[in-house]
Design a protein around this motif. Structure first.
Motif, PDB file in Angstrom:
ATOM      1  N   PHE A 352       0.817  -1.212   0.000  1.00 15.78           N
ATOM      2  CA  PHE A 352       0.000   0.000   0.000  1.00 15.78           C
ATOM      3  C   PHE A 352       0.854   1.268   0.000  1.00 15.78           C
ATOM      4  O   PHE A 352       0.342   2.366  -0.163  1.00 15.78           O
ATOM      5  CB  PHE A 352      -0.958   0.013   1.192  1.00 15.78           C
ATOM      6  N   LYS A 353       2.145   1.096   0.213  1.00 17.39           N
ATOM      7  CA  LYS A 353       3.024   2.263   0.203  1.00 17.39           C
ATOM      8  C   LYS A 353       3.036   2.871  -1.200  1.00 17.39           C
ATOM      9  O   LYS A 353       3.114   2.176  -2.200  1.00 17.39           O
ATOM     10  CB  LYS A 353       4.453   1.849   0.596  1.00 17.39           C
ATOM     11  N   PHE A 358      10.892   8.218   0.667  1.00 14.90           N
ATOM     12  CA  PHE A 358      10.076   9.057   1.549  1.00 14.90           C
ATOM     13  C   PHE A 358       9.556  10.301   0.837  1.00 14.90           C
ATOM     14  O   PHE A 358       8.365  10.621   0.880  1.00 14.90           O
ATOM     15  CB  PHE A 358      10.909   9.451   2.777  1.00 14.90           C
TER      16      PHE A 358
ATOM     17  N   ALA B  12       6.713  18.410   5.957  1.00 17.55           N
ATOM     18  CA  ALA B  12       6.471  17.895   4.608  1.00 17.55           C
ATOM     19  C   ALA B  12       4.979  17.745   4.344  1.00 17.55           C
ATOM     20  O   ALA B  12       4.514  17.880   3.223  1.00 17.55           O
ATOM     21  CB  ALA B  12       7.166  16.557   4.429  1.00 17.55           C
ATOM     22  N   MET B  13       4.236  17.468   5.417  1.00 13.96           N
ATOM     23  CA  MET B  13       2.796  17.302   5.252  1.00 13.96           C
ATOM     24  C   MET B  13       2.095  17.548   6.571  1.00 13.96           C
ATOM     25  O   MET B  13       2.572  17.142   7.622  1.00 13.96           O
ATOM     26  CB  MET B  13       2.510  15.889   4.761  1.00 13.96           C
ATOM     27  N   LYS B  35      -3.510   7.021  10.544  1.00 12.60           N
ATOM     28  CA  LYS B  35      -2.786   5.756  10.379  1.00 12.60           C
ATOM     29  C   LYS B  35      -2.777   5.318   8.911  1.00 12.60           C
ATOM     30  O   LYS B  35      -1.755   4.862   8.392  1.00 12.60           O
ATOM     31  CB  LYS B  35      -3.428   4.664  11.259  1.00 12.60           C
ATOM     32  N   VAL B  37      -2.930   7.210   6.245  1.00 10.72           N
ATOM     33  CA  VAL B  37      -1.989   8.059   5.496  1.00 10.72           C
ATOM     34  C   VAL B  37      -0.557   7.596   5.759  1.00 10.72           C
ATOM     35  O   VAL B  37       0.223   7.377   4.832  1.00 10.72           O
ATOM     36  CB  VAL B  37      -2.157   9.549   5.883  1.00 10.72           C
ATOM     37  N   LEU B  38      -0.224   7.393   7.036  1.00 13.92           N
ATOM     38  CA  LEU B  38       1.148   6.998   7.388  1.00 13.92           C
ATOM     39  C   LEU B  38       1.532   5.668   6.742  1.00 13.92           C
ATOM     40  O   LEU B  38       2.665   5.478   6.316  1.00 13.92           O
ATOM     41  CB  LEU B  38       1.317   6.920   8.910  1.00 13.92           C
ATOM     42  N   GLN B  40       0.711   4.600   3.958  1.00 12.91           N
ATOM     43  CA  GLN B  40       0.994   4.734   2.530  1.00 12.91           C
ATOM     44  C   GLN B  40       2.318   5.427   2.275  1.00 12.91           C
ATOM     45  O   GLN B  40       2.805   5.444   1.154  1.00 12.91           O
ATOM     46  CB  GLN B  40      -0.148   5.489   1.841  1.00 12.91           C
ATOM     47  N   LEU B  41       2.876   6.023   3.308  1.00  8.77           N
ATOM     48  CA  LEU B  41       4.166   6.692   3.144  1.00  8.77           C
ATOM     49  C   LEU B  41       5.292   5.710   3.459  1.00  8.77           C
ATOM     50  O   LEU B  41       5.065   4.658   4.044  1.00  8.77           O
ATOM     51  CB  LEU B  41       4.241   7.907   4.074  1.00  8.77           C
ATOM     52  N   ALA B  42       6.487   6.078   3.053  1.00  7.73           N
ATOM     53  CA  ALA B  42       7.619   5.179   3.285  1.00  7.73           C
ATOM     54  C   ALA B  42       8.133   5.342   4.716  1.00  7.73           C
ATOM     55  O   ALA B  42       9.210   5.865   4.953  1.00  7.73           O
ATOM     56  CB  ALA B  42       8.719   5.467   2.271  1.00  7.73           C
ATOM     57  N   ILE B  43       7.317   4.927   5.674  1.00  3.68           N
ATOM     58  CA  ILE B  43       7.680   5.038   7.092  1.00  3.68           C
ATOM     59  C   ILE B  43       7.641   3.647   7.713  1.00  3.68           C
ATOM     60  O   ILE B  43       6.767   2.844   7.395  1.00  3.68           O
ATOM     61  CB  ILE B  43       6.711   5.989   7.834  1.00  3.68           C
ATOM     62  N   ILE B  75       4.150  15.745   9.445  1.00  2.00           N
ATOM     63  CA  ILE B  75       5.059  14.691   8.981  1.00  2.00           C
ATOM     64  C   ILE B  75       6.329  15.362   8.491  1.00  2.00           C
ATOM     65  O   ILE B  75       6.287  16.227   7.624  1.00  2.00           O
ATOM     66  CB  ILE B  75       4.395  13.845   7.872  1.00  2.00           C
ATOM     67  N   LYS B  76       7.435  14.974   9.078  1.00  2.00           N
ATOM     68  CA  LYS B  76       8.727  15.568   8.739  1.00  2.00           C
ATOM     69  C   LYS B  76       9.684  14.498   8.221  1.00  2.00           C
ATOM     70  O   LYS B  76       9.415  13.308   8.374  1.00  2.00           O
ATOM     71  CB  LYS B  76       9.314  16.252   9.991  1.00  2.00           C
ATOM     72  N   PRO B  77      10.803  14.934   7.623  1.00  6.36           N
ATOM     73  CA  PRO B  77      11.738  13.933   7.073  1.00  6.36           C
ATOM     74  C   PRO B  77      12.318  12.993   8.127  1.00  6.36           C
ATOM     75  O   PRO B  77      12.699  11.866   7.811  1.00  6.36           O
ATOM     76  CB  PRO B  77      12.861  14.787   6.471  1.00  6.36           C
TER      77      PRO B  77
END
Lengths: 417, 149
Positions: A352-353, A358, B12-13, B35, B37-38, B40-43, B75-77
């Motif tokens: 889902f990413k 980043f 960033a967001m 959750k 949103v997070l 779907q990000l590269a976290i 959301i920060k780097p």
């Protein structure tokens, strides 16, 4: 990433491009493109929800047929525990197992027996583990795959034990090898109620390779057996499980067999998802064990079964009573990790990413928020994506264009008039 | 303890949600959206889990105890910053409020399965930095930072 083999497939000729399956897919793996449903393989967890809801029976499961028996010299049948729920109680289970011999199998193994032995080992693991509670059962392979994709932070909670079918297959393999038989002459057949188990045989998680050679659907075997069900000749005693093992065929069966108190058993994939969301928030840390099943009622609700799931469940309940929950389990398999546990690690599959980078993922997310404002948000599915949000994700990932949105098109036309 | 302030650098967001008091039907929705949103990000998954717990507990606190407020996520780097602000009633004894098991939640709220007195302690536990400021009659502010490493 290695190619994934899937059991759930689409028979294009039958698909009329309706949106039933779109909506039901728990991993948003289906799109309707050019009037036909398409399964995105990397997202599919073989739960069979689409197969169940398709009004045209356009979705199927890739299984072997009984004809594949001819490929092997010595054939062993492993009927799923839910097999107990398929036949009326007037038919004795041992007689039915003997019917499988008449169908051409040389031996039949009662998987409920492998399950009850696993219960003993599993209970020991649960009692010895103090971290990452509750431990999550791996019996339903759909749930394991769901966690890989949607709940990667719960991977450490997975109990990493094999299913009864693999435990039985390893045991049989060893026994026949000791008797001097060549592996290539042996065919171990799982009689399956669900497509996900077939995928587990072709692409196992936690095992380098499966010890099962073929999977045949319960459906196929059932209809063949019914033709001569009153004329089965009983040659030997095959049924050997107590009620503890048989109970595995329905929800809660594992926990009953282990006689543990702090567990929850949940069926139906949507309900399982809700519980896993709660577990992710750390709200269920006081539990020891979680058994979750994609199908309503557990394995007896599998889409490749014949009998109505509630009738099947009731029969299993009666079998559990008749074969006795209190009877001593005959431990004739070694309770050791090499027989019971996984031999390879499990990894997260965060499909889902939006991106692995980043910055790029953030950029895409910002685009998604922007485009989402334009779309109607009614999730009609006419564009071929299950929700407006998923369409936007596809647009951002360059797999679709905004022109797919029928509602926007209509608004545009109305303006031009 | 650091002072509460909103660090606007390198954001960033931004995600912002209004939370209404006593809105039990929707309690948990904002944190659930965060959750999603997070995820779907590269976290990293464990970072997401900690941020999810922090925002969920904060949201529930706003519903149960406050007159309403906001839940904001930067959301920060290198981290996720969570800002929770309400418009009252404020906490008289913060140390007591931070004690595990202590809660001023009503019987009715407890019957709904909330108010076990673990909200604030859990928020502190999952965050790398935790700042709380409160004034009776004015409101409470909480800042939480969850770092990626």
């Amino acid at each position: 990433m290695k190619e994934y083999w899937h059991s759930v497939i689409l028979e294009k000729d039958y698909c009329n491009g309706c949106t039933h399956c779109l909506d039901r897919c728990p991993t948003q793996a289906i799109r309707v493109v050019d009037g036909k449903a398409k399964i995105i393989e990397s997202r599919c967890i073989d739960c069979g929800e689409c197969l169940r809801v398709c009004p045209f029976h356009a979705k199927g499961a890739q299984v072997s047929t009984l004809e594949t028996l001819d490929r092997y010299k010595y054939k062993v049948a492993l009927p799923a525990i839910s097999f107990y729920g398929q036949f009326g109680l007037e038919h004795d289970m041992n007689t039915i197992y003997n019917g499988l011999l008449q169908l051409g199998f040389d031996d039949v193994f009662d998987l409920a027996h492998a399950a009850e032995i696993l219960s003993i080992y599993q209970k020991k693991i649960i009692q010895e583990t103090t971290e990452n509670k509750p431990l999550i059962s791996t019996y339903c392979p759909v749930i394991t795959r769901l966690i890989q994709i949607r709940f990667p932070s719960l991977i450490d909670n997975i109990i990493k034990l094999e299913s009864p079918m693999e435990i039985a297959a390893r045991f049989i393999e060893q026994k026949l090898a000791d008797a001097g038989m060549k592996r290539e002459d042996i065919g171990i057949f799982y009689i399956t109620p669900c497509p996900a188990k077939i995928t587990s045989i072709k692409n196992p998680i936690g095992l380098t390779h499966s010890h099962i050679d073929e999977a045949i659907s319960t459906e196929e075997v059932y209809y063949r057996l019914m033709k001569f069900i009153d004329k089965i000749e009983v040659k030997r005693q095959i049924q050997c499980a107590t009620g503890k093992g048989i109970g595995w065929g329905r929800v809660g069966g594992q926990s009953y067999a282990m006689e543990i108190e702090d567990y929850i058993a949940v069926d139906g994939i949507e309900e399982v998802i809700k519980v896993l969301e709660t577990m992710e928030l750390g709200k269920l840390n006081t539990l020891d064990f979680f058994e979750g099943y994609a199908c309503v009622n557990g394995c007896v609700g599998g889409p490749l079964n014949v009998e109505n799931t509630f009738i099947g469940k009731n029969r299993i309940r009666k079998h559990v009573k008749n074969y006795d929950l209190t009877k001593e389990i005959n431990v004739d398999m070694p309770l050791k990790a090499e027989n019971m546990a996984w031999d390879s690690p499990i990894e997260a599959l965060p499909i889902f990413k939006l991106d692995t980078d980043f910055r790029k993922a953030l950029e895409k997310m910002a685009q998604i928020e922007e485009i989402s404002q334009i779309l109607p948000g009614i999730n009609c599915g006419a564009c071929g994506a299950p929700t407006c949000r998923v369409l936007v994700e596809d647009i951002v990932n360059k797999r679709a264009t905004i022109s797919r949105c029928v509602v926007l098109q209509m608004q545009q036309e109305n303006k031009e008039k | 303890m650091d002072k509460y302030f909103k660090d606007e650098r390198d954001v960033a967001m931004r995600l912002k949600y209004q939370i209404l008091r006593d809105d039990f039907t929707r309690a948990g929705e904002a944190s659930s959206k965060i959750k999603k949103v997070l995820k779907q990000l590269a976290i990293d998954a464990t970072v997401i889990r900690r941020a999810a717990i922090a925002t969920y507990e904060a949201e529930i606190n706003l519903v149960i105890h406050s007159e309403g407020g906001t839940l904001e996520v930067y959301i920060k780097p290198d981290c996720i910053e969570i800002y929770v602000e309400d418009v009252g009633p404020g906490i008289a004894d913060i140390e007591l409020a931070m004690t595990k098991g202590f809660s001023t939640a009503s019987v009715a709220v407890r019957e709904m399965g909330f108010g076990a007195g673990m909200g604030l302690p859990n928020m502190e536990k999952v965050s790398d930095d935790f700042v709380i400021e409160s004034e009776v009659g004015v409101g409470t502010k909480v800042k939480m930072i969850v770092r990626y490493t």
